[in-house]
Design a protein around this motif. Structure first.
Motif, PDB file in Angstrom:
ATOM      1  N   SER A  50     -10.737   1.795  -4.800  1.00 37.12           N
ATOM      2  CA  SER A  50     -12.044   1.633  -4.176  1.00 37.12           C
ATOM      3  C   SER A  50     -12.553   2.987  -3.718  1.00 37.12           C
ATOM      4  CB  SER A  50     -11.955   0.666  -2.974  1.00 37.12           C
ATOM      5  OG  SER A  50     -13.178   0.631  -2.281  1.00 37.12           O
ATOM      6  N   PHE A  51     -13.886   3.137  -3.752  1.00 36.94           N
ATOM      7  CA  PHE A  51     -14.501   4.368  -3.257  1.00 36.94           C
ATOM      8  C   PHE A  51     -14.487   4.432  -1.730  1.00 36.94           C
ATOM      9  CE2 PHE A  51     -16.585   3.838  -7.435  1.00 36.94           C
ATOM     10  CZ  PHE A  51     -16.256   5.066  -7.995  1.00 36.94           C
ATOM     11  N   SER A  52     -14.368   3.283  -1.060  1.00 33.96           N
ATOM     12  CA  SER A  52     -14.299   3.238   0.409  1.00 33.96           C
ATOM     13  C   SER A  52     -13.012   2.521   0.807  1.00 33.96           C
ATOM     14  CB  SER A  52     -15.510   2.499   0.995  1.00 33.96           C
ATOM     15  OG  SER A  52     -15.573   1.182   0.501  1.00 33.96           O
ATOM     16  N   ASN A  53     -12.248   3.126   1.709  1.00 38.29           N
ATOM     17  CA  ASN A  53     -10.934   2.580   2.091  1.00 38.29           C
ATOM     18  C   ASN A  53     -11.099   1.593   3.250  1.00 38.29           C
ATOM     19  OD1 ASN A  53      -8.190   2.229   2.063  1.00 38.29           O
ATOM     20  ND2 ASN A  53      -7.765   4.020   3.348  1.00 38.29           N
ATOM     21  N   THR A  54     -11.890   0.546   3.003  1.00 39.12           N
ATOM     22  CA  THR A  54     -12.086  -0.503   4.003  1.00 39.12           C
ATOM     23  C   THR A  54     -11.859  -1.857   3.340  1.00 39.12           C
ATOM     24  OG1 THR A  54     -14.461  -0.591   3.537  1.00 39.12           O
ATOM     25  CG2 THR A  54     -13.741   0.852   5.341  1.00 39.12           C
TER      26      THR A  54
ATOM     27  N   GLN B  95     -11.444  -3.252   9.450  1.00 36.89           N
ATOM     28  CA  GLN B  95     -11.909  -1.975   8.912  1.00 36.89           C
ATOM     29  C   GLN B  95     -10.877  -0.869   9.070  1.00 36.89           C
ATOM     30  OE1 GLN B  95     -15.698  -0.955  10.564  1.00 36.89           O
ATOM     31  NE2 GLN B  95     -16.788  -2.650   9.584  1.00 36.89           N
ATOM     32  N   GLU B  96     -10.061  -0.934  10.115  1.00 38.58           N
ATOM     33  CA  GLU B  96      -9.049   0.103  10.351  1.00 38.58           C
ATOM     34  C   GLU B  96      -7.745  -0.163   9.618  1.00 38.58           C
ATOM     35  OE1 GLU B  96      -9.819   2.783  11.922  1.00 38.58           O
ATOM     36  OE2 GLU B  96     -11.826   2.064  12.472  1.00 38.58           O
ATOM     37  N   ASN B  97      -7.607  -1.323   9.027  1.00 37.44           N
ATOM     38  CA  ASN B  97      -6.365  -1.644   8.318  1.00 37.44           C
ATOM     39  C   ASN B  97      -6.331  -0.951   6.959  1.00 37.44           C
ATOM     40  OD1 ASN B  97      -6.757  -3.725  10.376  1.00 37.44           O
ATOM     41  ND2 ASN B  97      -4.976  -4.723   9.463  1.00 37.44           N
ATOM     42  N   PRO B  98      -5.170  -0.440   6.539  1.00 36.84           N
ATOM     43  CA  PRO B  98      -5.072   0.201   5.214  1.00 36.84           C
ATOM     44  C   PRO B  98      -5.192  -0.808   4.088  1.00 36.84           C
ATOM     45  CG  PRO B  98      -2.908   0.095   6.249  1.00 36.84           C
ATOM     46  CD  PRO B  98      -3.898  -0.369   7.296  1.00 36.84           C
TER      47      PRO B  98
END
Length: 454
Positions: A225-229, A237-240
């Motif tokens: 993914s281009f965004s790591n969310t 949102q803060e989870n890997p």
């Protein structure tokens, strides 16, 4: 003044009859010096002058002898004259007449010192007059030149069209080529341009026959993914989030529209999955659940949950805080995972531009897009204790599109069978409809298969 003159006169009178003889040893010294006569040296430049005169004489002697033998140095002793057979017979007759009659005045001018062969050549040179070419000779020459040109053209054309499988440098014989040329001469004569055109047309026909290709292939891809969310809920949102490895199977059909351009399409099964880590589960709590998941409560296959209460699923930090603040809440685990799996039926439409084409391999650039039809939508909850289906994502579009870019590599096994390797990059454009937290998926994959051309 008068006294001076008297003194001079006095000395003159006294010394007039004076004689004095030298000592005997003086005569000996004088005699020794007179005995030594100066030696006359021979001039050395006379020696060099004499040697130069001798060398010049040796060089001039052959020239003087040639002048004596050949008074006309510009006369060629070996004239290059072609004599026809008729002229040779006339020459023999003239020679027989020469033995009976004396030579004419022109022959008397030739030196008597010439040998017999040179004398005959002089006679030939004086009596032979070259004939002017007539029209018949010109026509004959043109015919012979035309025949020679045609023969050369036939041989060259035959050599170009000689079968390659029959040509072997080690065992090739001119008889094989001659027999081949003989058969070609019996056929209608074709020019070199016609032969080239025939070969080009044959190559075009071969290429036309092999414009279609079918490629069953297997792909192995890595989702990212281009965004790591996470796209499941805003609280995560803060989870890997990690993309998983997936496989794909399909069939590709291509058609060669030009020498460098190929259009291809097909049908593939494409699956993508993402895992959100650090998930906590708390039982005995009334919870509104995850925003983007239609959740099944209670969880099937689990004995750790209180059936009278609800279940909280969220980040591990929130789960620990809820379990510590409520006496009725029980922390089930704080090390679970949420895995979102969705797959598509992919129909690509791509264009390949061939950068390099060879008899054995080819390299091309692939670009295009794919239409994706959603056929699987599942969210799973996994931990070390259990694994169960949590529900379905409610923000996935049923029809999705992707932009494709990659390389197309072919290696010829035979004329019709090729090994194909196709690394691809595919970015999904409209996977989610809402509440995706800016999640933009893509994947990198490598497809391989055996292509059949026809």
């Amino acid at each position: 003044m008068e006294n001076r003159k008297n003194i001079d006169h006095l000395f003159q009178e006294k010394l007039e009859h004076l004689e004095q003889s030298p000592r005997p040893d003086m005569w000996l010294q004088i005699e020794g010096r007179l005995a030594k006569k100066k030696k006359r040296r021979f001039p050395i430049w006379w020696i060099y002058s004499g040697a130069a005169i001798v060398v010049m004489g040796l060089l001039l002697i052959p020239l003087l002898e040639n002048k004596k033998q050949d008074p006309d140095p510009f006369r060629t002793t070996d004239p290059d004259i072609t004599v026809s057979p008729k002229d040779k017979e006339d020459l023999k007759k003239s020679k027989t007449k020469e033995t009976e009659t004396p030579l004419p005045s022109t022959k008397k001018k030739t030196p008597s010192l010439l040998p017999k062969q040179q004398l005959e050549e002089v006679v030939i040179a004086e009596e032979y007059v070259p004939k002017k070419p007539t029209e018949t000779n010109n026509t004959i020459d043109k015919k012979t030149l035309e025949k020679e040109r045609l023969r050369t053209e036939v041989e060259f054309t035959a050599l170009l069209s000689f079968p390659a499988d029959e040509f072997n440098v080690m065992s090739f014989k001119t008889s094989a080529l001659n027999s081949f040329i003989k058969t070609k001469k019996e056929q209608p004569l074709a020019s070199l341009l016609d032969v080239v055109q025939q070969q080009d047309s044959a190559a075009d026909e071969n290429s036309k026959k092999k414009r279609w290709a079918v490629l069953p292939s297997y792909g192995y891809s890595k989702a990212a993914s281009f965004s790591n969310t996470s796209s499941i809920d805003r609280s995560l949102q803060e989870n890997p989030v990690n993309g998983d490895y997936n496989s794909s199977v399909g069939v590709n059909v291509s058609y060669k529209i030009a020498d460098k351009w190929v259009v291809r399409s097909g049908v593939y099964s494409q699956q993508m999955s993402y895992t959100t880590k650090d998930i906590g589960i708390v039982s005995g709590v009334i919870s509104s659940g995850l925003n983007s998941v239609n959740q099944n409560i209670p969880l099937s296959g689990s004995t750790d949950f209180n059936s009278s209460g609800g279940v909280f699923i969220g980040s591990s930090s929130d789960a620990q805080n809820i379990a510590a603040g409520l006496t009725s809440a029980t922390l089930v685990t704080n090390d679970a995972e949420l895995q979102q799996v969705y797959s598509y039926t992919e129909v690509p439409l791509e264009v390949t531009y061939l950068l390099k084409t060879h008899n054995e391999f080819s390299v091309g650039i692939v670009s295009g897009f794919s239409t994706l039809f959603l056929n699987k939508n599942e969210v799973q909850l996994k931990s070390s204790q259990y694994s169960s289906a949590l529900g379905q994502a409610n923000n996935l579009n049923s029809v999705n599109f992707s932009a494709n870019f990659g390389l197309d590599l072919d290696y010829a096994i035979t004329q019709q069978w090729l090994f194909n390797l196709n690394p691809m990059f595919k970015a999904h454009l409209n996977t989610f409809s809402r509440n995706s937290n800016g999640f933009q998926p893509y994947f990198l994959g490598v497809y391989a298969g055996i292509k059949y051309q026809f």
